[in-house]
Design a protein around this motif. Structure first.
Motif, PDB file in Angstrom:
ATOM      1  N   GLU A   1       0.788  -1.233   0.000  1.00 35.98           N
ATOM      2  CA  GLU A   1       0.000   0.000   0.000  1.00 35.98           C
ATOM      3  C   GLU A   1       0.818   1.280   0.000  1.00 35.98           C
ATOM      4  O   GLU A   1       0.417   2.264  -0.604  1.00 35.98           O
ATOM      5  CB  GLU A   1      -0.917   0.038   1.239  1.00 35.98           C
ATOM      6  CG  GLU A   1      -2.034  -0.949   1.210  1.00 35.98           C
ATOM      7  CD  GLU A   1      -2.950  -0.791   2.412  1.00 35.98           C
ATOM      8  OE1 GLU A   1      -3.190   0.351   2.861  1.00 35.98           O
ATOM      9  OE2 GLU A   1      -3.443  -1.822   2.894  1.00 35.98           O
TER      10      GLU A   1
ATOM     11  N   SER B   1       6.414   0.652   3.287  1.00 32.35           N
ATOM     12  CA  SER B   1       6.378  -0.804   3.126  1.00 32.35           C
ATOM     13  C   SER B   1       7.158  -1.230   1.891  1.00 32.35           C
ATOM     14  O   SER B   1       7.822  -2.265   1.892  1.00 32.35           O
ATOM     15  CB  SER B   1       4.930  -1.302   3.027  1.00 32.35           C
ATOM     16  OG  SER B   1       4.258  -1.112   4.244  1.00 32.35           O
TER      17      SER B   1
ATOM     18  N   ASP C   1      -2.802  -4.125   4.247  1.00 35.40           N
ATOM     19  CA  ASP C   1      -3.333  -4.183   5.603  1.00 35.40           C
ATOM     20  C   ASP C   1      -4.488  -5.177   5.628  1.00 35.40           C
ATOM     21  O   ASP C   1      -5.207  -5.330   4.633  1.00 35.40           O
ATOM     22  CB  ASP C   1      -3.865  -2.813   6.042  1.00 35.40           C
ATOM     23  CG  ASP C   1      -2.768  -1.761   6.157  1.00 35.40           C
ATOM     24  OD1 ASP C   1      -1.575  -2.133   6.166  1.00 35.40           O
ATOM     25  OD2 ASP C   1      -3.105  -0.575   6.226  1.00 35.40           O
ATOM     26  N   ASN C   2      -4.682  -5.815   6.755  1.00 38.15           N
ATOM     27  CA  ASN C   2      -5.752  -6.806   6.896  1.00 38.15           C
ATOM     28  C   ASN C   2      -7.052  -6.109   7.327  1.00 38.15           C
ATOM     29  O   ASN C   2      -7.650  -6.447   8.335  1.00 38.15           O
ATOM     30  CB  ASN C   2      -5.340  -7.889   7.892  1.00 38.15           C
ATOM     31  CG  ASN C   2      -6.264  -9.077   7.854  1.00 38.15           C
ATOM     32  OD1 ASN C   2      -6.980  -9.293   6.878  1.00 38.15           O
ATOM     33  ND2 ASN C   2      -6.260  -9.862   8.918  1.00 38.15           N
ATOM     34  N   ASP C   3      -7.465  -5.108   6.553  1.00 40.66           N
ATOM     35  CA  ASP C   3      -8.715  -4.402   6.821  1.00 40.66           C
ATOM     36  C   ASP C   3      -9.606  -4.513   5.588  1.00 40.66           C
ATOM     37  O   ASP C   3      -9.244  -5.144   4.600  1.00 40.66           O
ATOM     38  CB  ASP C   3      -8.461  -2.939   7.205  1.00 40.66           C
ATOM     39  CG  ASP C   3      -7.686  -2.156   6.149  1.00 40.66           C
ATOM     40  OD1 ASP C   3      -7.540  -2.639   5.006  1.00 40.66           O
ATOM     41  OD2 ASP C   3      -7.220  -1.051   6.467  1.00 40.66           O
TER      42      ASP C   3
ATOM     43  N   GLY D   1      -8.003  -3.190   2.384  1.00 42.90           N
ATOM     44  CA  GLY D   1      -6.927  -4.085   1.941  1.00 42.90           C
ATOM     45  C   GLY D   1      -7.469  -5.348   1.287  1.00 42.90           C
ATOM     46  O   GLY D   1      -6.957  -5.806   0.262  1.00 42.90           O
TER      47      GLY D   1
ATOM     48  N   HIS E   1       0.071  -7.167  11.051  1.00 42.15           N
ATOM     49  CA  HIS E   1       0.525  -5.780  10.931  1.00 42.15           C
ATOM     50  C   HIS E   1       0.893  -5.436   9.491  1.00 42.15           C
ATOM     51  O   HIS E   1       1.135  -6.307   8.668  1.00 42.15           O
ATOM     52  CB  HIS E   1       1.741  -5.536  11.836  1.00 42.15           C
ATOM     53  CG  HIS E   1       1.482  -5.834  13.277  1.00 42.15           C
ATOM     54  ND1 HIS E   1       0.688  -5.048  14.066  1.00 42.15           N
ATOM     55  CD2 HIS E   1       1.900  -6.848  14.052  1.00 42.15           C
ATOM     56  CE1 HIS E   1       0.621  -5.562  15.278  1.00 42.15           C
ATOM     57  NE2 HIS E   1       1.352  -6.662  15.302  1.00 42.15           N
ATOM     58  N   ASP E   2       0.985  -4.158   9.229  1.00 44.99           N
ATOM     59  CA  ASP E   2       1.440  -3.637   7.952  1.00 44.99           C
ATOM     60  C   ASP E   2       2.893  -4.060   7.757  1.00 44.99           C
ATOM     61  O   ASP E   2       3.662  -4.108   8.725  1.00 44.99           O
ATOM     62  CB  ASP E   2       1.316  -2.105   8.016  1.00 44.99           C
ATOM     63  CG  ASP E   2       1.533  -1.451   6.692  1.00 44.99           C
ATOM     64  OD1 ASP E   2       2.697  -1.228   6.343  1.00 44.99           O
ATOM     65  OD2 ASP E   2       0.541  -1.159   6.024  1.00 44.99           O
TER      66      ASP E   2
END
Length: 124
Positions: A34, A38, A75-77, A80, A104-105
């Motif tokens: 993202e 990262s 991200d695990n949202d 994402g 986590h990111d």
């Protein structure tokens, strides 16, 4: 408040890439993340690109599709998960697409942790 301050330009034509410095992955594999932080962190061992968000432009999809394998690590949202699904749908007919999901990111992991995640994910 914006996460990043950068010159105003059309995100659709931007591909922020970090080329691998140490070979953890096959050079024909790209990790899609993202954000720039990262990209830099994961890019220490893998060719990595940032979408500067979770929505890929046509230019970014075309660029990623040139690789033999595309791995998303968002991200695990909700955003994402939507972004990963959209890339799988857009690139899936052209190349192999996989997804890494972590708590986590990617930018919050150490170099060693990233190597372990990539190696144990069986996606590299």
């Amino acid at each position: 408040t914006p996460k990043y301050m950068q010159p105003r330009r059309c995100k659709d034509s931007v591909v922020f890439q970090s080329k691998q410095r140490a070979a953890i992955s096959n050079p024909s594999t790209v990790i899609v993340v993202e954000d720039m932080a990262s990209t830099i962190r994961v890019g220490e061992g893998c060719t990595t690109v940032s979408l500067l968000g979770t929505k890929a432009s046509t230019t970014q999809i075309n660029y990623s599709s040139k690789f033999d394998k595309v791995i998303t690590w968002f991200d695990n949202d909700k955003a994402g998960k939507r972004g990963s699904a959209a890339i799988r749908q857009s690139c899936g007919l052209l190349t192999d697409v996989a997804n890494i999901v972590t708590e986590h990111d990617p930018k919050f992991y150490s170099k060693q942790q990233i190597q372990e995640i990539l190696c144990t994910s069986n996606k590299i």
